[in-house]
Design a protein around this motif. Sequence first.
Motif, PDB file in Angstrom:
ATOM      1  N   VAL A  44      71.410  23.482  63.454  1.00 12.72           N
ATOM      2  CA  VAL A  44      71.758  24.640  62.619  1.00 12.72           C
ATOM      3  C   VAL A  44      72.406  24.297  61.290  1.00 12.72           C
ATOM      4  O   VAL A  44      72.395  25.109  60.376  1.00 12.72           O
ATOM      5  CB  VAL A  44      72.652  25.647  63.374  1.00 12.72           C
ATOM      6  CG1 VAL A  44      71.916  26.266  64.524  1.00 12.72           C
ATOM      7  CG2 VAL A  44      73.949  25.027  63.812  1.00 12.72           C
ATOM      8  N   LYS A  45      72.987  23.135  61.180  1.00 10.95           N
ATOM      9  CA  LYS A  45      73.576  22.677  59.908  1.00 10.95           C
ATOM     10  C   LYS A  45      74.514  23.718  59.289  1.00 10.95           C
ATOM     11  O   LYS A  45      74.325  24.145  58.148  1.00 10.95           O
ATOM     12  CB  LYS A  45      72.483  22.329  58.904  1.00 10.95           C
ATOM     13  CG  LYS A  45      71.453  21.356  59.409  1.00 10.95           C
ATOM     14  CD  LYS A  45      71.864  19.946  59.164  1.00 10.95           C
ATOM     15  CE  LYS A  45      70.716  19.009  59.385  1.00 10.95           C
ATOM     16  NZ  LYS A  45      70.808  18.192  60.531  1.00 10.95           N
ATOM     17  N   ILE A  46      75.526  24.147  60.043  1.00  8.61           N
ATOM     18  CA  ILE A  46      76.512  25.065  59.476  1.00  8.61           C
ATOM     19  C   ILE A  46      77.888  24.419  59.511  1.00  8.61           C
ATOM     20  O   ILE A  46      78.140  23.481  60.269  1.00  8.61           O
ATOM     21  CB  ILE A  46      76.563  26.436  60.185  1.00  8.61           C
ATOM     22  CG1 ILE A  46      77.146  26.306  61.576  1.00  8.61           C
ATOM     23  CG2 ILE A  46      75.220  27.104  60.203  1.00  8.61           C
ATOM     24  CD1 ILE A  46      77.504  27.640  62.185  1.00  8.61           C
ATOM     25  N   ASP A  47      78.773  24.935  58.694  1.00  5.70           N
ATOM     26  CA  ASP A  47      80.152  24.468  58.649  1.00  5.70           C
ATOM     27  C   ASP A  47      80.968  25.327  59.615  1.00  5.70           C
ATOM     28  O   ASP A  47      81.262  26.485  59.336  1.00  5.70           O
ATOM     29  CB  ASP A  47      80.699  24.602  57.226  1.00  5.70           C
ATOM     30  CG  ASP A  47      82.139  24.181  57.103  1.00  5.70           C
ATOM     31  OD1 ASP A  47      82.711  23.652  58.087  1.00  5.70           O
ATOM     32  OD2 ASP A  47      82.716  24.382  56.016  1.00  5.70           O
ATOM     33  N   TRP A  48      81.330  24.765  60.762  1.00  2.92           N
ATOM     34  CA  TRP A  48      82.047  25.523  61.790  1.00  2.92           C
ATOM     35  C   TRP A  48      83.460  25.874  61.350  1.00  2.92           C
ATOM     36  O   TRP A  48      84.096  26.737  61.941  1.00  2.92           O
ATOM     37  CB  TRP A  48      82.077  24.738  63.102  1.00  2.92           C
ATOM     38  CG  TRP A  48      80.721  24.611  63.701  1.00  2.92           C
ATOM     39  CD1 TRP A  48      79.935  23.508  63.698  1.00  2.92           C
ATOM     40  CD2 TRP A  48      79.958  25.632  64.371  1.00  2.92           C
ATOM     41  NE1 TRP A  48      78.730  23.779  64.333  1.00  2.92           N
ATOM     42  CE2 TRP A  48      78.726  25.065  64.753  1.00  2.92           C
ATOM     43  CE3 TRP A  48      80.210  26.968  64.679  1.00  2.92           C
ATOM     44  CZ2 TRP A  48      77.747  25.791  65.434  1.00  2.92           C
ATOM     45  CZ3 TRP A  48      79.240  27.680  65.361  1.00  2.92           C
ATOM     46  CH2 TRP A  48      78.025  27.094  65.729  1.00  2.92           C
ATOM     47  N   GLU A  49      83.960  25.227  60.321  1.00  4.12           N
ATOM     48  CA  GLU A  49      85.290  25.549  59.794  1.00  4.12           C
ATOM     49  C   GLU A  49      85.255  26.795  58.896  1.00  4.12           C
ATOM     50  O   GLU A  49      86.280  27.405  58.648  1.00  4.12           O
ATOM     51  CB  GLU A  49      85.853  24.366  59.006  1.00  4.12           C
ATOM     52  CG  GLU A  49      86.030  23.104  59.830  1.00  4.12           C
ATOM     53  CD  GLU A  49      87.074  23.269  60.927  1.00  4.12           C
ATOM     54  OE1 GLU A  49      88.112  23.904  60.682  1.00  4.12           O
ATOM     55  OE2 GLU A  49      86.832  22.770  62.042  1.00  4.12           O
ATOM     56  N   LYS A  56      78.190  34.555  60.766  1.00  2.00           N
ATOM     57  CA  LYS A  56      76.730  34.613  60.706  1.00  2.00           C
ATOM     58  C   LYS A  56      76.105  34.141  62.010  1.00  2.00           C
ATOM     59  O   LYS A  56      75.155  34.745  62.512  1.00  2.00           O
ATOM     60  CB  LYS A  56      76.203  33.757  59.544  1.00  2.00           C
ATOM     61  CG  LYS A  56      76.472  34.328  58.180  1.00  2.00           C
ATOM     62  CD  LYS A  56      75.983  33.361  57.118  1.00  2.00           C
ATOM     63  CE  LYS A  56      76.335  33.786  55.727  1.00  2.00           C
ATOM     64  NZ  LYS A  56      75.898  32.799  54.727  1.00  2.00           N
ATOM     65  N   MET A  57      76.643  33.063  62.569  1.00  2.00           N
ATOM     66  CA  MET A  57      76.116  32.541  63.832  1.00  2.00           C
ATOM     67  C   MET A  57      76.356  33.541  64.957  1.00  2.00           C
ATOM     68  O   MET A  57      75.479  33.780  65.787  1.00  2.00           O
ATOM     69  CB  MET A  57      76.764  31.203  64.161  1.00  2.00           C
ATOM     70  CG  MET A  57      76.258  30.594  65.445  1.00  2.00           C
ATOM     71  SD  MET A  57      74.473  30.311  65.492  1.00  2.00           S
ATOM     72  CE  MET A  57      74.290  29.032  64.282  1.00  2.00           C
ATOM     73  N   GLU A  58      77.523  34.144  64.993  1.00  2.00           N
ATOM     74  CA  GLU A  58      77.824  35.134  66.033  1.00  2.00           C
ATOM     75  C   GLU A  58      76.866  36.323  65.939  1.00  2.00           C
ATOM     76  O   GLU A  58      76.335  36.789  66.954  1.00  2.00           O
ATOM     77  CB  GLU A  58      79.259  35.617  65.909  1.00  2.00           C
ATOM     78  CG  GLU A  58      79.649  36.588  66.992  1.00  2.00           C
ATOM     79  CD  GLU A  58      81.104  37.013  66.914  1.00  2.00           C
ATOM     80  OE1 GLU A  58      81.447  37.968  67.618  1.00  2.00           O
ATOM     81  OE2 GLU A  58      81.887  36.395  66.173  1.00  2.00           O
ATOM     82  N   LEU A  64      69.871  37.897  68.911  1.00  2.56           N
ATOM     83  CA  LEU A  64      68.920  37.260  69.825  1.00  2.56           C
ATOM     84  C   LEU A  64      69.233  37.527  71.281  1.00  2.56           C
ATOM     85  O   LEU A  64      68.466  37.156  72.163  1.00  2.56           O
ATOM     86  CB  LEU A  64      68.919  35.742  69.578  1.00  2.56           C
ATOM     87  CG  LEU A  64      68.415  35.290  68.219  1.00  2.56           C
ATOM     88  CD1 LEU A  64      68.621  33.787  68.044  1.00  2.56           C
ATOM     89  CD2 LEU A  64      66.954  35.660  68.032  1.00  2.56           C
ATOM     90  N   GLY A  65      70.377  38.172  71.530  1.00  5.80           N
ATOM     91  CA  GLY A  65      70.757  38.481  72.902  1.00  5.80           C
ATOM     92  C   GLY A  65      71.298  37.305  73.669  1.00  5.80           C
ATOM     93  O   GLY A  65      71.278  37.281  74.887  1.00  5.80           O
ATOM     94  N   LEU A  66      71.795  36.298  72.944  1.00  2.00           N
ATOM     95  CA  LEU A  66      72.312  35.085  73.582  1.00  2.00           C
ATOM     96  C   LEU A  66      73.822  35.116  73.769  1.00  2.00           C
ATOM     97  O   LEU A  66      74.388  34.202  74.336  1.00  2.00           O
ATOM     98  CB  LEU A  66      71.918  33.848  72.773  1.00  2.00           C
ATOM     99  CG  LEU A  66      70.421  33.644  72.630  1.00  2.00           C
ATOM    100  CD1 LEU A  66      70.146  32.464  71.717  1.00  2.00           C
ATOM    101  CD2 LEU A  66      69.774  33.411  73.985  1.00  2.00           C
ATOM    102  N   GLU A  67      74.462  36.145  73.257  1.00  2.00           N
ATOM    103  CA  GLU A  67      75.910  36.244  73.380  1.00  2.00           C
ATOM    104  C   GLU A  67      76.243  37.667  73.772  1.00  2.00           C
ATOM    105  O   GLU A  67      75.633  38.611  73.307  1.00  2.00           O
ATOM    106  CB  GLU A  67      76.565  35.894  72.050  1.00  2.00           C
ATOM    107  CG  GLU A  67      78.072  35.916  72.106  1.00  2.00           C
ATOM    108  CD  GLU A  67      78.674  35.554  70.768  1.00  2.00           C
ATOM    109  OE1 GLU A  67      78.839  36.479  69.972  1.00  2.00           O
ATOM    110  OE2 GLU A  67      78.980  34.381  70.557  1.00  2.00           O
ATOM    111  N   GLU A  68      77.220  37.810  74.629  1.00  2.00           N
ATOM    112  CA  GLU A  68      77.624  39.169  75.051  1.00  2.00           C
ATOM    113  C   GLU A  68      78.599  39.740  74.072  1.00  2.00           C
ATOM    114  O   GLU A  68      79.352  39.102  73.465  1.00  2.00           O
ATOM    115  CB  GLU A  68      78.258  39.116  76.434  1.00  2.00           C
ATOM    116  CG  GLU A  68      77.247  38.723  77.471  1.00  2.00           C
ATOM    117  CD  GLU A  68      77.838  38.723  78.875  1.00  2.00           C
ATOM    118  OE1 GLU A  68      78.921  39.312  79.073  1.00  2.00           O
ATOM    119  OE2 GLU A  68      77.229  38.121  79.736  1.00  2.00           O
TER     120      GLU A  68
END
Length: 68
Positions: A44-49, A56-58, A64-68
């Motif tokens: 994904v090449k994102i800055d987690w900080e 955006k990831m959340e 996509l239905g991958l997180e509740e």
Amino acid sequence: MYTWIEIPENELKEMFMNYSVTAEKMYVHINTIRKKIDKVNDLVKIDWEDHVDRLKMEILLQFLGLEE
């Protein structure tokens, strides 16, 4: 992959910053956690900080239905 494990939200913050706690809670070896996180970072090449990148990831995972 580990959707059967229900982890309380208050414990997720602790796990986010600590690989060993995450491994313990998910019943896997710490190196498994490190490898999975490295694989995600390669893809994904994102800055987690960066809070905006994390948001955006959340949103993407919820879409996509991958997180509740």
